[in-house]
Design an enzyme around this catalytic site. Structure first.
Site, PDB file in Angstrom:
ATOM      1  N   SER A   1      21.845  -9.831  25.624  1.00 29.80           N
ATOM      2  CA  SER A   1      20.695 -10.265  24.901  1.00 29.80           C
ATOM      3  C   SER A   1      19.630  -9.299  24.895  1.00 29.80           C
ATOM      4  O   SER A   1      19.520  -9.264  26.301  1.00 29.80           O
ATOM      5  CB  SER A   1      20.159 -11.686  24.248  1.00 29.80           C
ATOM      6  OG  SER A   1      21.359 -12.520  23.598  1.00 29.80           O
TER       7      SER A   1
ATOM      8  N   GLU B   1      17.043 -21.793  32.929  1.00 25.58           N
ATOM      9  CA  GLU B   1      16.930 -21.645  31.593  1.00 25.58           C
ATOM     10  C   GLU B   1      17.184 -22.568  30.122  1.00 25.58           C
ATOM     11  O   GLU B   1      17.071 -22.260  28.942  1.00 25.58           O
ATOM     12  CB  GLU B   1      18.373 -20.347  31.302  1.00 25.58           C
ATOM     13  CG  GLU B   1      18.584 -19.500  30.228  1.00 25.58           C
ATOM     14  CD  GLU B   1      19.663 -19.148  30.416  1.00 25.58           C
ATOM     15  OE1 GLU B   1      19.782 -18.001  29.625  1.00 25.58           O
ATOM     16  OE2 GLU B   1      20.366 -19.186  30.572  1.00 25.58           O
TER      17      GLU B   1
ATOM     18  N   SER C   1      28.788 -23.025  27.325  1.00 26.56           N
ATOM     19  CA  SER C   1      29.891 -23.503  25.997  1.00 26.56           C
ATOM     20  C   SER C   1      29.207 -24.957  26.246  1.00 26.56           C
ATOM     21  O   SER C   1      29.172 -25.066  27.671  1.00 26.56           O
ATOM     22  CB  SER C   1      31.020 -23.429  26.103  1.00 26.56           C
ATOM     23  OG  SER C   1      32.139 -23.511  27.268  1.00 26.56           O
TER      24      SER C   1
END
Length: 381
Positions: free
Chosen positions: A161, A244, A365
């Protein structure tokens, strides 16, 4: 159940909401749209927050903060995510790059990197995932080969990103091989302007800027670019991921949209099917559950105990909330009135739904988080 943090926190919320009203244009949906003015707006807003010590309030005043508690930092995090994250990509530097450099960086690295983060002047990206190393991060192949007193980086990162606009990359590469895959990994603070770095954008539902491939072709970095000890990258990254995951307060945006739904629909709310209203109420309960799990992680960070298992539990709850609430809100928004308020609500819900599609994959995930949680529970039993 009391979710209040006291009068000081409520005053801070009011201040932040007023700043959002005063400095963000109507129709702002975040920094990363097709309109480049939105990124410029976010960068200006970061300056407004920094001038008041609100971009990194929990940082020491000498580093650009105001020595506030982690709970005040949590208030900032919640209000920003509730209002389309007007800090743009700065949340990455604020939430985990800066704190990680505080914990593991040399005085020179702290002096170089922390002031620009605190003032909102620099954008960071994260070089973790690779084509064959996503949630299984320890299988990464990115090579850092010794070259004199420095290193040569060679390999590829993906799903990076903000790489098109970032000045620095928090990069994980393999400097050696040990008995376990987690051994021999090292963190490099890498300037994105270094010769040999190529960024290729990946288009997605989330629009431009978000996802990129980054190629490193014999990129030279010096010893001053190594964060912590060579070979100690896995331990550092485990801390990073804990910071995070709790730093993205998705529950705050979910709750704001859910709370707005009855107000926007007005009389049409009572005509909604009973099962849809029940699902709406269930989502509000799940918002509070996710908030409590986030607070558990924040409490651990405040006392110096970062537990990956707590972060995993939060991550599972908040990503499921993100997707399930998005589906409920989409159904509700179909009944929104054809007013300016109703149309704007539908736009916000659509934006929330698009971003939610990637939430169970980004930052590790949800399947991997379940494995981490299960291992911790079995070990404790």
């Amino acid at each position: 159940m009391d979710f209040g943090m006291g009068r000081a926190a409520e005053a801070l919320r009011s201040e932040l909401r007023q700043l959002v009203t005063d400095h963000l244009p109507a129709g702002f949906l975040g920094a990363f749209t097709d309109d480049p003015d939105d990124l410029a707006t976010a960068q200006r807003f970061c300056g407004v927050l920094a001038d008041r010590g609100l971009l990194c309030p929990a940082w020491p005043s000498e580093l650009g903060g105001r020595g506030a508690s982690v709970w005040e930092q949590t208030v900032v995090r919640e209000e920003m995510w509730a209002h389309h994250e007007p800090r743009g990509a700065q949340y990455m530097g604020v939430n985990w790059v800066g704190p990680t450099i505080m914990r593991h960086g040399t005085p020179a690295q702290q002096g170089e990197h922390l002031p620009p983060i605190a003032s909102g002047e620099v954008i960071w990206c994260q070089g973790f995932s690779e084509p064959d190393a996503g949630s299984d991060l320890a299988s990464l192949r990115m090579e850092a080969r010794a070259d004199g007193d420095g290193w040569r980086l060679r390999g590829q990162k993906i799903w990076t990103s903000y790489a098109t606009m970032a000045q620095w990359c928090f990069l994980l590469a393999r400097t050696s091989r040990g008995e376990k895959r987690q051994q021999g990994l090292t963190v490099f603070l890498t300037p994105m302007t270094t010769t040999g770095i190529e960024v290729r954008p990946i288009r997605s539902l989330m629009g431009p800027h978000h996802l990129n491939e980054v190629f490193f072709d014999d990129v030279r970095v010096g010893p001053e670019n190594v964060l912590g000890e060579v070979g100690d990258g896995w331990r550092i990254v485990q801390e990073v991921l804990a910071f995070e995951r709790v730093g993205i307060a998705r529950y705050a945006r979910c709750e704001r949209l859910l709370q707005e739904a009855p107000l926007v629909l007005g009389p049409a709310w009572d005509a909604l099917p009973a099962d849809l209203q029940a699902r709406w109420a269930r989502m509000l309960v799940h918002c509070r559950r996710a908030r409590l799990l986030a607070y558990q992680v924040v409490s651990g960070q405040d006392s110096g105990r970062v537990k990956p298992v707590d972060s995993a539990a939060y991550r599972i709850a908040v990503t499921r909330l993100d997707q399930e609430s998005a589906e409920v809100l989409r159904e509700i928004s179909a009944s929104a009135p054809a007013t300016d308020e109703g149309r704007w609500f539908a736009v916000e819900v659509e934006d929330h739904w698009r971003y939610s599609q990637a939430s169970t994959v980004a930052s590790g995930s949800v399947e991997i988080q379940r494995v981490l949680l299960a291992r911790a529970l079995l070990a404790a039993s």
